[in-house]
Design a protein around this motif. Structure first.
Motif, PDB file in Angstrom:
ATOM      1  N   UNK A   1       0.832  -1.208   0.000  1.00 56.30           N
ATOM      2  CA  UNK A   1       0.000   0.000   0.000  1.00 56.30           C
ATOM      3  C   UNK A   1       0.868   1.260   0.000  1.00 56.30           C
ATOM      4  N   UNK A   2       1.952   1.259   0.776  1.00 53.78           N
ATOM      5  CA  UNK A   2       2.830   2.428   0.820  1.00 53.78           C
ATOM      6  C   UNK A   2       3.416   2.749  -0.561  1.00 53.78           C
ATOM      7  N   UNK A   3       3.838   1.714  -1.287  1.00 48.44           N
ATOM      8  CA  UNK A   3       4.365   1.924  -2.639  1.00 48.44           C
ATOM      9  C   UNK A   3       3.283   2.533  -3.528  1.00 48.44           C
ATOM     10  N   UNK A   4       2.079   1.977  -3.443  1.00 52.19           N
ATOM     11  CA  UNK A   4       0.972   2.489  -4.251  1.00 52.19           C
ATOM     12  C   UNK A   4       0.650   3.937  -3.898  1.00 52.19           C
ATOM     13  N   UNK A   5       0.696   4.256  -2.622  1.00 52.45           N
ATOM     14  CA  UNK A   5       0.366   5.608  -2.167  1.00 52.45           C
ATOM     15  C   UNK A   5       1.424   6.619  -2.620  1.00 52.45           C
ATOM     16  N   UNK A   6       2.696   6.301  -2.405  1.00 51.85           N
ATOM     17  CA  UNK A   6       3.758   7.222  -2.800  1.00 51.85           C
ATOM     18  C   UNK A   6       3.723   7.488  -4.308  1.00 51.85           C
ATOM     19  N   UNK A   7       3.537   6.440  -5.091  1.00 49.72           N
ATOM     20  CA  UNK A   7       3.506   6.600  -6.538  1.00 49.72           C
ATOM     21  C   UNK A   7       2.306   7.427  -6.971  1.00 49.72           C
ATOM     22  N   UNK A   8       1.160   7.211  -6.326  1.00 45.77           N
ATOM     23  CA  UNK A   8      -0.042   7.985  -6.659  1.00 45.77           C
ATOM     24  C   UNK A   8       0.157   9.459  -6.368  1.00 45.77           C
ATOM     25  N   UNK A   9       0.802   9.777  -5.254  1.00 45.18           N
ATOM     26  CA  UNK A   9       1.087  11.182  -4.948  1.00 45.18           C
ATOM     27  C   UNK A   9       2.006  11.794  -6.001  1.00 45.18           C
ATOM     28  N   UNK A  10       3.072  11.089  -6.353  1.00 45.63           N
ATOM     29  CA  UNK A  10       4.050  11.629  -7.286  1.00 45.63           C
ATOM     30  C   UNK A  10       3.471  11.818  -8.682  1.00 45.63           C
ATOM     31  N   UNK A  11       2.513  10.992  -9.070  1.00 46.44           N
ATOM     32  CA  UNK A  11       1.929  11.105 -10.400  1.00 46.44           C
ATOM     33  C   UNK A  11       0.779  12.095 -10.477  1.00 46.44           C
ATOM     34  N   UNK A  12       0.204  12.468  -9.335  1.00 44.55           N
ATOM     35  CA  UNK A  12      -1.009  13.278  -9.369  1.00 44.55           C
ATOM     36  C   UNK A  12      -0.921  14.586  -8.604  1.00 44.55           C
ATOM     37  N   UNK A  13       0.206  14.854  -7.957  1.00 45.53           N
ATOM     38  CA  UNK A  13       0.408  16.116  -7.246  1.00 45.53           C
ATOM     39  C   UNK A  13       1.599  16.832  -7.868  1.00 45.53           C
ATOM     40  N   UNK A  14       1.465  18.084  -8.305  1.00 42.12           N
ATOM     41  CA  UNK A  14       2.603  18.811  -8.883  1.00 42.12           C
ATOM     42  C   UNK A  14       3.774  18.879  -7.912  1.00 42.12           C
ATOM     43  N   UNK A  15       4.979  18.757  -8.447  1.00 45.47           N
ATOM     44  CA  UNK A  15       6.151  18.727  -7.576  1.00 45.47           C
ATOM     45  C   UNK A  15       6.328  20.012  -6.789  1.00 45.47           C
ATOM     46  N   UNK A  16       5.890  21.142  -7.336  1.00 42.08           N
ATOM     47  CA  UNK A  16       6.037  22.415  -6.627  1.00 42.08           C
ATOM     48  C   UNK A  16       5.326  22.396  -5.275  1.00 42.08           C
ATOM     49  N   UNK A  17       4.342  21.495  -5.095  1.00 39.96           N
ATOM     50  CA  UNK A  17       3.585  21.416  -3.843  1.00 39.96           C
ATOM     51  C   UNK A  17       3.783  20.095  -3.123  1.00 39.96           C
ATOM     52  N   UNK A  18       4.666  19.245  -3.606  1.00 37.70           N
ATOM     53  CA  UNK A  18       4.757  17.891  -3.073  1.00 37.70           C
ATOM     54  C   UNK A  18       5.236  17.867  -1.621  1.00 37.70           C
ATOM     55  N   UNK A  19       6.162  18.751  -1.269  1.00 35.71           N
ATOM     56  CA  UNK A  19       6.621  18.800   0.118  1.00 35.71           C
ATOM     57  C   UNK A  19       5.498  19.170   1.064  1.00 35.71           C
TER      58      UNK A  19
END
Length: 425
Positions: free
Chosen positions: A313-331
């Protein structure tokens, strides 16, 4: 994988090994010299509360500065604080107040490290390799979870808790050195006020129903998990053999993580988040095993099953964030993720002692295991969580060095409108 990714992996490998020693050393030191569940629960609650207090600010600075700078400063502070804990127990002077103070210092630095690392990871590999990179880091962490706790249990049993804390302190220096050599640079835009940046990060979350619902579900999940994480240490120490049992159970948890992470490397379903959510309820098996049958072997099997589901689940969650949240706001989004996911855990930590005193450990563990099952299953009821599909690309973000403009046909689509994106246009 790139040179910078290998450096991050090497540094975190040493740090994760050190954390295994810290986990065993803390449980043994506090249970044997303090007031059992009450002191351990208070220290754990102090750690989580401090992480929560600093995490949002950590997210802001992760998006403002180069993530490596934030991580290096964090590792330096955590080294000093953990060395202080080692010195305290080595001199035979257990002071709960001092332990909590040093925990605050270490956790405060850690609250800046986690969002910075979340912002750094997607910069180190091309977009199409991010699931593999996330799974590789998860696999490494899980392998450290197998090797570290068993070794830590033996080390602490033979040399005492101070040795475990000292090894963890040295691991922070190894992480610091590796991160300092990472060359990648994150483009940074103009700064706004902290309040504006926090609100902007929250809008990125609230505009995505899958993201918002998963964070809220995780908050409920961690009420029960906060209680469980204290009580299982007591069960392992008092019923199953002490430091050795704590180490072997932690090793089984790590083995489960290895399995879940390995699946994350090989399995690439189109609906990755949905697949991860199907695996998350397996954590309840781990909690129930402490009640029935309650043997060390059964608990270790439950730990393998539960943590395999959790790490996938953690792998799925991290990848989903990286693919769907712009990097400028990822932090900032990651910092909100940490805060909302764990906001209830200190309550669970603090309630573990009083609840177990009144109702008994087994009854409390059973109820909390049911809460884990219900909370994790409820996240599947949100249609956006079931429908979110992988693109193999990050969210559109002109500031990311690995992002090219995407054609409309392959841009990530969320069922809810994104007011941040709409207003920026």
């Amino acid at each position: 994988m790139t040179r910078d990714f290998r450096l991050l992996a090497a540094g975190q490998g040493f740090s994760w090994l050190g954390n295994a020693f810290q986990t065993v050393a803390l449980a043994v030191a506090v249970i044997t010299t303090g007031d059992g569940a009450r002191d351990l629960g208070l220290v754990m609650a102090t750690n989580i509360l401090t992480l929560l207090a600093g995490t949002l600010f950590g997210g802001i600075w992760a998006d403002r500065l180069q993530p490596q700078r934030v991580m290096v400063a964090s590792d330096a502070i955590r080294f000093a604080a953990t060395a202080g804990i080692a010195a305290m127990f080595a001199t035979g002077g257990y002071h709960l107040t001092l332990l909590c103070v040093l925990t605050v210092v270490s956790a405060g630095a850690g609250s800046f490290f986690n969002p910075a690392m979340s912002a750094l990871k997607p910069l180190l590999v091309p977009a199409e390799d991010r699931q593999k990179a996330n799974a590789t880091l998860s696999l490494l962490q899980s392998m450290c979870g197998v090797a570290g706790p068993a070794t830590a249990g033996i080390t602490v049993a033979v040399f005492g808790a101070p040795a475990g804390f000292a090894i963890n302190a040295v691991s922070f220096l190894a992480s610091l050195a590796a991160v300092a050599m990472i060359r990648v640079r994150a483009p940074r835009g103009p700064r706004a006020s902290a309040i504006h940046e926090l609100r902007s990060g929250w809008r990125e979350i609230s505009s995505r129903s899958w993201l918002f619902s998963n964070l809220m579900g995780a908050s409920v999940y961690h009420v029960a998990n906060g209680v469980i994480l204290v009580l299982v240490q007591i069960v392992a120490f008092e019923r199953l053999g002490g430091a050795h049992a704590i180490g072997w159970i932690a090793a089984a948890e790590g083995l489960g993580g290895v399995i879940g992470s390995a699946i994350g490397i090989r399995l690439r379903p189109r609906r990755l988040l949905f697949a991860g959510l199907l695996a998350l309820p397996l954590m309840s098996v781990w909690a129930f095993a402490y009640v029935w049958p309650g043997t060390l072997a059964a608990i270790m099997i439950g730990a393998v099953i539960g943590y395999a589901g959790l790490l996938f689940y953690d792998v799925a969650w991290d990848t989903s964030l990286q693919e769907n949240v712009p990097h400028r706001a990822l932090g900032r989004v990651s910092s909100w993720d940490y805060m909302t996911s764990f906001v209830a855990m200190p309550i669970g930590n603090a309630l573990a002692g009083p609840l177990s005193d009144r109702f008994g450990i087994d009854r409390v563990l059973t109820v909390c295991g049911c809460v884990l099952l219900v909370a994790s299953t409820a996240m599947l009821l949100v249609p956006a969580s079931r429908r979110l599909t992988r693109t193999g690309q990050p969210a559109p973000d002109p500031l990311s060095p690995h992002t090219d403009p995407l054609p409309a046909a392959v841009m990530p689509v969320d069922p809810m409108p994104d007011p941040v994106t709409a207003k920026s246009g």
